[in-house]
Design a protein around this motif. Sequence first.
Motif, mmCIF file in Angstrom:
data_model
loop_
_atom_site.group_PDB
_atom_site.id
_atom_site.type_symbol
_atom_site.label_atom_id
_atom_site.label_comp_id
_atom_site.label_asym_id
_atom_site.label_seq_id
_atom_site.Cartn_x
_atom_site.Cartn_y
_atom_site.Cartn_z
ATOM 1 N N PHE A 1 13.150 -38.658 14.786
ATOM 2 C CA PHE A 1 14.437 -39.373 14.748
ATOM 3 C C PHE A 1 15.433 -38.658 13.842
ATOM 4 N N ALA A 2 14.950 -38.192 12.677
ATOM 5 C CA ALA A 2 15.829 -37.499 11.735
ATOM 6 C C ALA A 2 16.380 -36.206 12.336
ATOM 7 N N ALA A 3 15.576 -35.537 13.166
ATOM 8 C CA ALA A 3 16.044 -34.317 13.832
ATOM 9 C C ALA A 3 17.212 -34.631 14.754
ATOM 10 N N GLY A 4 17.110 -35.733 15.488
ATOM 11 C CA GLY A 4 18.202 -36.136 16.367
ATOM 12 C C GLY A 4 19.466 -36.474 15.596
ATOM 13 N N VAL A 5 19.312 -37.189 14.488
ATOM 14 C CA VAL A 5 20.465 -37.547 13.663
ATOM 15 C C VAL A 5 21.113 -36.305 13.068
ATOM 16 N N ALA A 6 20.288 -35.378 12.552
ATOM 17 C CA ALA A 6 20.823 -34.148 11.950
ATOM 18 C C ALA A 6 21.572 -33.314 12.980
ATOM 19 N N ALA A 7 21.018 -33.235 14.186
ATOM 20 C CA ALA A 7 21.645 -32.424 15.235
ATOM 21 C C ALA A 7 22.992 -33.015 15.653
ATOM 22 N N THR A 8 23.028 -34.314 15.888
ATOM 23 C CA THR A 8 24.275 -34.938 16.335
ATOM 24 C C THR A 8 25.336 -34.906 15.235
ATOM 25 N N THR A 9 24.925 -35.099 13.999
ATOM 26 C CA THR A 9 25.874 -35.031 12.890
ATOM 27 C C THR A 9 26.466 -33.634 12.770
ATOM 28 N N SER A 10 25.615 -32.617 12.866
ATOM 29 C CA SER A 10 26.091 -31.234 12.800
ATOM 30 C C SER A 10 27.030 -30.917 13.960
ATOM 31 N N MET A 11 26.668 -31.411 15.136
ATOM 32 C CA MET A 11 27.487 -31.180 16.326
ATOM 33 C C MET A 11 28.879 -31.772 16.165
ATOM 34 N N MET A 12 28.962 -32.990 15.634
ATOM 35 C CA MET A 12 30.256 -33.640 15.427
ATOM 36 C C MET A 12 31.088 -32.897 14.385
ATOM 37 N N MET A 13 30.428 -32.399 13.356
ATOM 38 C CA MET A 13 31.141 -31.660 12.303
ATOM 39 C C MET A 13 31.677 -30.322 12.811
ATOM 40 N N LEU A 14 31.025 -29.764 13.820
ATOM 41 C CA LEU A 14 31.410 -28.454 14.349
ATOM 42 C C LEU A 14 32.344 -28.541 15.550
ATOM 43 N N SER B 1 32.193 -37.533 21.329
ATOM 44 C CA SER B 1 31.235 -38.582 21.675
ATOM 45 C C SER B 1 30.508 -38.296 22.985
ATOM 46 N N LYS B 2 31.120 -37.521 23.880
ATOM 47 C CA LYS B 2 30.479 -37.181 25.152
ATOM 48 C C LYS B 2 29.246 -36.302 24.926
ATOM 49 N N ASP B 3 29.258 -35.524 23.834
ATOM 50 C CA ASP B 3 28.136 -34.621 23.535
ATOM 51 C C ASP B 3 27.026 -35.303 22.739
ATOM 52 N N PHE B 4 27.281 -36.530 22.285
ATOM 53 C CA PHE B 4 26.365 -37.171 21.345
ATOM 54 C C PHE B 4 24.983 -37.412 21.950
ATOM 55 N N ILE B 5 24.915 -38.122 23.063
ATOM 56 C CA ILE B 5 23.622 -38.493 23.652
ATOM 57 C C ILE B 5 22.822 -37.269 24.098
ATOM 58 N N PRO B 6 23.423 -36.321 24.859
ATOM 59 C CA PRO B 6 22.614 -35.151 25.258
ATOM 60 C C PRO B 6 22.130 -34.321 24.074
ATOM 61 N N THR B 7 22.940 -34.233 23.021
ATOM 62 C CA THR B 7 22.509 -33.482 21.841
ATOM 63 C C THR B 7 21.366 -34.191 21.137
ATOM 64 N N PHE B 8 21.465 -35.511 21.023
ATOM 65 C CA PHE B 8 20.411 -36.292 20.375
ATOM 66 C C PHE B 8 19.097 -36.159 21.139
ATOM 67 N N VAL B 9 19.156 -36.316 22.465
ATOM 68 C CA VAL B 9 17.946 -36.230 23.294
ATOM 69 C C VAL B 9 17.340 -34.830 23.219
ATOM 70 N N THR B 10 18.189 -33.801 23.302
ATOM 71 C CA THR B 10 17.694 -32.418 23.239
ATOM 72 C C THR B 10 17.023 -32.136 21.900
ATOM 73 N N ALA B 11 17.643 -32.594 20.806
ATOM 74 C CA ALA B 11 17.086 -32.351 19.473
ATOM 75 C C ALA B 11 15.757 -33.075 19.280
ATOM 76 N N VAL B 12 15.659 -34.289 19.793
ATOM 77 C CA VAL B 12 14.416 -35.054 19.685
ATOM 78 C C VAL B 12 13.294 -34.360 20.460
ATOM 79 N N LEU B 13 13.591 -33.952 21.696
ATOM 80 C CA LEU B 13 12.586 -33.251 22.499
ATOM 81 C C LEU B 13 12.217 -31.906 21.876
ATOM 82 N N LEU B 14 13.215 -31.239 21.294
ATOM 83 C CA LEU B 14 12.952 -29.963 20.620
ATOM 84 C C LEU B 14 11.997 -30.157 19.455
ATOM 85 N N GLN B 15 12.201 -31.215 18.664
ATOM 86 C CA GLN B 15 11.338 -31.457 17.514
ATOM 87 C C GLN B 15 9.910 -31.739 17.945
#
Length: 255
Positions: free
Chosen positions: A121-134, A138-152
């Motif tokens: 879960f923390a991996a998903g949060v870290a990925a989405t937070t970094s994505m928003m900062m960069l 909001s359209k990128d939020f869910i796919p980034t979260f899912v990808t980061a979770v599966l990656l972890q």
Amino acid sequence: MNINKTLKLASSAGQMILENGGETYRAEDTIGRMLENKVEKVETFVTSTGIFVSVEHDGKIYTKISRVKRRDTDLNKIAIVNDLSRRFSKEEWETLDVDKYIAELHEINSMGKYNYYLRIFAAGVAATTSMMMLGGNSKDFIPTFVTAVLLQIFVLFLEKVGFPNFIVNCFGGGFVTVFGILFSQMGMGSLDMIIIGSIMTLVPGVAITNSLRDIISGDLVSGTSRGVDALIAATGIATGVGAFLKIWAMAGGLR
């Protein structure tokens, strides 16, 4: 007081700090703090792959050399070992029970890392937070979260199997790229933002920070080796991402 047991305890504490992502100077400071009021003189030399401790006690010199082969990141263990070292340093040698501290250190070393589901879960949060900062939205939020979770999940599996860190990063970079392409083709988010956000969980931030801190504090050998280690990890990530993007481009996917 058994000087050999005390020397082994202090060396093991420093090794545990080094193995779990602590800086070189922190490992040296921990060993020195634990031994300084127990022996007449203590000298430590720590690198990213080895610990050398020599003490003088009752006119005799004792030396302990430890090889460091494992490197991971677990700041919780570092904090617990730091607490143990401070308690140990306050003990008077006449009443010191070294065996109690050795048992406690073994217990700390046998501790598991953070909860499996919490890490995912923390991996998903870290990925989405970094994505928003960069620059993501909001359209990128869910796919980034899912990808980061599966990656972890994928990375933890590879680490459990025993793959080298470079290979894990290569496969991880490729894994992120594949899912980024899939989501972007379905109109769910930007390919760039999904990849950038998700690979942030692979970036060796602690290693880079420790490398700079070691170099600034004068530990040039450790700082340089840690820097090279971080560079190799970053190269692995870039190789995985670049290889799959190239394959996608050759297939006509990138225009």
